[in-house]
Design a protein around this motif. Structure first.
Motif, PDB file in Angstrom:
ATOM      1  N   ALA A 110     132.679  72.160 -49.241  1.00  0.00           N
ATOM      2  CA  ALA A 110     131.960  72.774 -48.116  1.00  0.00           C
ATOM      3  C   ALA A 110     132.828  73.790 -47.381  1.00  0.00           C
ATOM      4  CB  ALA A 110     131.496  71.688 -47.159  1.00  0.00           C
ATOM      5  N   GLN A 111     134.157  73.634 -47.475  1.00  0.00           N
ATOM      6  CA  GLN A 111     135.051  74.558 -46.745  1.00  0.00           C
ATOM      7  C   GLN A 111     135.431  75.796 -47.571  1.00  0.00           C
ATOM      8  OE1 GLN A 111     138.279  72.316 -44.917  1.00  0.00           O
ATOM      9  NE2 GLN A 111     136.832  71.010 -43.840  1.00  0.00           N
ATOM     10  N   LEU A 112     134.855  75.899 -48.745  1.00  0.00           N
ATOM     11  CA  LEU A 112     135.102  77.066 -49.599  1.00  0.00           C
ATOM     12  C   LEU A 112     134.117  78.179 -49.228  1.00  0.00           C
ATOM     13  CD1 LEU A 112     136.975  77.698 -52.053  1.00  0.00           C
ATOM     14  CD2 LEU A 112     135.130  76.875 -53.539  1.00  0.00           C
ATOM     15  N   ALA A 113     134.615  79.379 -49.028  1.00  0.00           N
ATOM     16  CA  ALA A 113     133.743  80.510 -48.690  1.00  0.00           C
ATOM     17  C   ALA A 113     132.925  80.923 -49.917  1.00  0.00           C
ATOM     18  CB  ALA A 113     134.594  81.686 -48.226  1.00  0.00           C
ATOM     19  N   GLU A 114     131.832  81.602 -49.707  1.00  0.00           N
ATOM     20  CA  GLU A 114     131.068  82.137 -50.838  1.00  0.00           C
ATOM     21  C   GLU A 114     131.959  83.140 -51.575  1.00  0.00           C
ATOM     22  OE1 GLU A 114     126.969  83.258 -49.969  1.00  0.00           O
ATOM     23  OE2 GLU A 114     127.120  84.681 -51.642  1.00  0.00           O
ATOM     24  N   GLY A 115     132.024  83.020 -52.877  1.00  0.00           N
ATOM     25  CA  GLY A 115     132.927  83.869 -53.659  1.00  0.00           C
ATOM     26  C   GLY A 115     134.333  83.278 -53.753  1.00  0.00           C
ATOM     27  N   GLY A 116     134.587  82.227 -52.977  1.00  0.00           N
ATOM     28  CA  GLY A 116     135.913  81.590 -52.970  1.00  0.00           C
ATOM     29  C   GLY A 116     136.149  80.724 -54.202  1.00  0.00           C
ATOM     30  N   VAL A 117     137.423  80.434 -54.446  1.00  0.00           N
ATOM     31  CA  VAL A 117     137.814  79.724 -55.664  1.00  0.00           C
ATOM     32  C   VAL A 117     138.666  78.506 -55.316  1.00  0.00           C
ATOM     33  CG1 VAL A 117     139.306  79.929 -57.704  1.00  0.00           C
ATOM     34  CG2 VAL A 117     137.780  81.789 -57.084  1.00  0.00           C
ATOM     35  N   MET A 118     138.370  77.382 -55.966  1.00  0.00           N
ATOM     36  CA  MET A 118     139.206  76.184 -55.796  1.00  0.00           C
ATOM     37  C   MET A 118     139.839  75.828 -57.131  1.00  0.00           C
ATOM     38  SD  MET A 118     138.168  72.243 -54.772  1.00  0.00           S
ATOM     39  CE  MET A 118     137.121  72.696 -53.431  1.00  0.00           C
ATOM     40  N   ILE A 119     141.154  75.566 -57.109  1.00  0.00           N
ATOM     41  CA  ILE A 119     141.846  75.105 -58.319  1.00  0.00           C
ATOM     42  C   ILE A 119     142.258  73.664 -58.054  1.00  0.00           C
ATOM     43  CG2 ILE A 119     143.772  75.508 -59.919  1.00  0.00           C
ATOM     44  CD1 ILE A 119     141.843  77.881 -59.753  1.00  0.00           C
ATOM     45  N   ILE A 120     141.821  72.762 -58.916  1.00  0.00           N
ATOM     46  CA  ILE A 120     142.003  71.334 -58.631  1.00  0.00           C
ATOM     47  C   ILE A 120     142.090  70.511 -59.922  1.00  0.00           C
ATOM     48  CG2 ILE A 120     139.469  71.071 -58.335  1.00  0.00           C
ATOM     49  CD1 ILE A 120     140.083  68.902 -56.218  1.00  0.00           C
ATOM     50  N   PRO A 121     143.074  69.575 -59.986  1.00  0.00           N
ATOM     51  CA  PRO A 121     143.094  68.647 -61.124  1.00  0.00           C
ATOM     52  C   PRO A 121     142.149  67.491 -60.820  1.00  0.00           C
ATOM     53  CG  PRO A 121     144.999  68.261 -59.724  1.00  0.00           C
ATOM     54  CD  PRO A 121     144.181  69.331 -59.049  1.00  0.00           C
ATOM     55  N   VAL A 122     141.374  67.053 -61.809  1.00  0.00           N
ATOM     56  CA  VAL A 122     140.430  65.962 -61.566  1.00  0.00           C
ATOM     57  C   VAL A 122     140.594  64.906 -62.661  1.00  0.00           C
ATOM     58  CG1 VAL A 122     137.993  65.330 -61.288  1.00  0.00           C
ATOM     59  CG2 VAL A 122     138.776  67.574 -60.515  1.00  0.00           C
ATOM     60  N   GLY A 123     140.624  63.639 -62.248  1.00  0.00           N
ATOM     61  CA  GLY A 123     140.664  62.558 -63.234  1.00  0.00           C
ATOM     62  C   GLY A 123     141.628  61.464 -62.842  1.00  0.00           C
ATOM     63  N   LYS A 124     141.546  60.364 -63.618  1.00  0.00           N
ATOM     64  CA  LYS A 124     142.363  59.169 -63.349  1.00  0.00           C
ATOM     65  C   LYS A 124     143.809  59.395 -63.713  1.00  0.00           C
ATOM     66  CE  LYS A 124     139.736  55.101 -64.475  1.00  0.00           C
ATOM     67  NZ  LYS A 124     139.422  54.506 -65.749  1.00  0.00           N
ATOM     68  N   GLN A 125     144.720  58.725 -62.978  1.00  0.00           N
ATOM     69  CA  GLN A 125     146.118  58.783 -63.363  1.00  0.00           C
ATOM     70  C   GLN A 125     146.293  57.939 -64.617  1.00  0.00           C
ATOM     71  OE1 GLN A 125     149.094  57.078 -60.915  1.00  0.00           O
ATOM     72  NE2 GLN A 125     150.489  58.770 -61.181  1.00  0.00           N
ATOM     73  N   GLY A 126     147.141  58.409 -65.515  1.00  0.00           N
ATOM     74  CA  GLY A 126     147.379  57.634 -66.733  1.00  0.00           C
ATOM     75  C   GLY A 126     146.432  58.007 -67.858  1.00  0.00           C
ATOM     76  N   SER A 127     145.256  58.558 -67.524  1.00  0.00           N
ATOM     77  CA  SER A 127     144.390  59.043 -68.599  1.00  0.00           C
ATOM     78  C   SER A 127     144.287  60.560 -68.436  1.00  0.00           C
ATOM     79  CB  SER A 127     143.016  58.389 -68.531  1.00  0.00           C
ATOM     80  OG  SER A 127     142.382  58.768 -67.346  1.00  0.00           O
ATOM     81  N   GLU A 128     143.393  61.147 -69.177  1.00  0.00           N
ATOM     82  CA  GLU A 128     143.390  62.614 -69.144  1.00  0.00           C
ATOM     83  C   GLU A 128     142.797  63.186 -67.853  1.00  0.00           C
ATOM     84  OE1 GLU A 128     142.009  65.788 -72.345  1.00  0.00           O
ATOM     85  OE2 GLU A 128     143.857  64.665 -72.693  1.00  0.00           O
ATOM     86  N   GLN A 129     143.561  64.073 -67.249  1.00  0.00           N
ATOM     87  CA  GLN A 129     143.059  64.825 -66.091  1.00  0.00           C
ATOM     88  C   GLN A 129     142.833  66.265 -66.552  1.00  0.00           C
ATOM     89  OE1 GLN A 129     146.333  64.509 -63.396  1.00  0.00           O
ATOM     90  NE2 GLN A 129     145.895  62.407 -62.841  1.00  0.00           N
ATOM     91  N   THR A 130     141.885  66.922 -65.932  1.00  0.00           N
ATOM     92  CA  THR A 130     141.577  68.297 -66.320  1.00  0.00           C
ATOM     93  C   THR A 130     141.721  69.214 -65.118  1.00  0.00           C
ATOM     94  OG1 THR A 130     139.955  67.381 -67.823  1.00  0.00           O
ATOM     95  CG2 THR A 130     139.844  69.746 -67.454  1.00  0.00           C
ATOM     96  N   LEU A 131     142.388  70.316 -65.334  1.00  0.00           N
ATOM     97  CA  LEU A 131     142.463  71.321 -64.281  1.00  0.00           C
ATOM     98  C   LEU A 131     141.117  72.050 -64.252  1.00  0.00           C
ATOM     99  CD1 LEU A 131     144.564  72.382 -62.257  1.00  0.00           C
ATOM    100  CD2 LEU A 131     145.086  74.195 -63.887  1.00  0.00           C
ATOM    101  N   GLN A 132     140.546  72.177 -63.064  1.00  0.00           N
ATOM    102  CA  GLN A 132     139.232  72.820 -62.944  1.00  0.00           C
ATOM    103  C   GLN A 132     139.305  74.004 -61.999  1.00  0.00           C
ATOM    104  OE1 GLN A 132     136.034  70.122 -62.040  1.00  0.00           O
ATOM    105  NE2 GLN A 132     136.683  68.617 -63.561  1.00  0.00           N
TER     106      GLN A 132
END
Ligand code: SAH
Length: 220
Positions: free
Chosen positions: A171-193
């Motif tokens: 919600a705090q991202l502006a329109e046209g804004g970009v978020m870079i974030i790793p998502v997933g459990k520790q110890g298993s595969e996480q994906t950079l999004q």
């Protein structure tokens, strides 16, 4: 420049130069990102006992079960964040030792950084102050809430992995804004999004497998 900040031997400008050369061989092509990483002394952000390893391509412990991300990941996330053009306001969740914060501060107008572990927060602030980086704004808080006072942000960079992206951050991202974030459990595969806010929603791109410490709620 202060000799400690400048570095000698394994922490010297020549060592930083070799690190940036390796980053460009690994595919980092944004020359501004490479220049910022050549300039920022990474060794001041880690314990003295580890300073000689600061420019290796590995993550290192910074205490409190946390790690400083490896140089390649810092470079890659920064490059991805900047890919759509210059940024005015960037929110960073997980200040950690402050190294990524310093790199961002060289490249965007304002960095708003949030950390939940008080001793790390204080130490990072001291180091960033030593580098005279004045465009950084600090908040000791649970980053799940973002930093509403300065929202919206045209960039958000998260350096700990949640299982799901907190809605408040989206919600705090502006329109046209970009978020870079790793998502997933520790110890298993996480994906950079990469999440881009569009006029009618959010676009998600899955980028590459990564390993991050977990995103944790609350403060310590
Ligand atoms: N970029 C940092 C990464 C540090 S590790 C560096 O290079 O040093 C990730 C950091 O995210 C840790 O300091 C951890 O305390 C912090 N963190 C995890 N969950 C958080 C949350 N909900 N809010 C704020 N910080 C968080």
């Amino acid at each position: 420049m202060d000799p400690h900040l400048q570095g000698i031997g394994m922490t010297s400008p020549r060592t930083r130069e070799r690190m940036t050369k390796r980053l460009s061989e690994q595919g980092i092509s944004n020359t501004r990102v490479l220049a910022a990483m050549r300039e920022i002394p990474r060794h001041i952000f880690v314990d003295e006992a580890l300073a000689s390893r600061a420019y290796e391509d590995s993550s290192l412990p910074i205490g409190y079960n946390q790690t400083i991300s490896q140089p390649y990941i810092v470079a890659k996330m920064t490059e991805l964040l900047l890919a759509s053009g210059p940024l005015t306001k960037v929110l960073e969740i997980g200040t950690g030792c402050g190294y990524q914060t310093a790199v961002l501060a060289k490249l965007v107008e304002h960095v708003y950084t949030v950390e939940r572990i008080l001793p790390l927060f204080k130490k990072a602030k001291d180091h960033l102050w030593d580098l005279k980086l004045k465009n950084i704004h600090y908040l000791y808080s649970d980053g799940s809430n973002g930093w509403q006072d300065h929202a919206p942000y045209d960039g958000i960079l998260v350096s700990a992995a949640p299982l799901e992206i907190p809605r408040t951050l989206l919600a705090q991202l502006a329109e046209g804004g970009v978020m870079i974030i790793p998502v997933g459990k520790q110890g298993s595969e996480q994906t950079l999004q990469r999440i881009t806010r569009t006029a009618d929603g959010y676009k998600t791109e899955l980028l590459e497998p990564v390993t991050f410490v977990p995103f944790v709620s609350g403060k310590e």
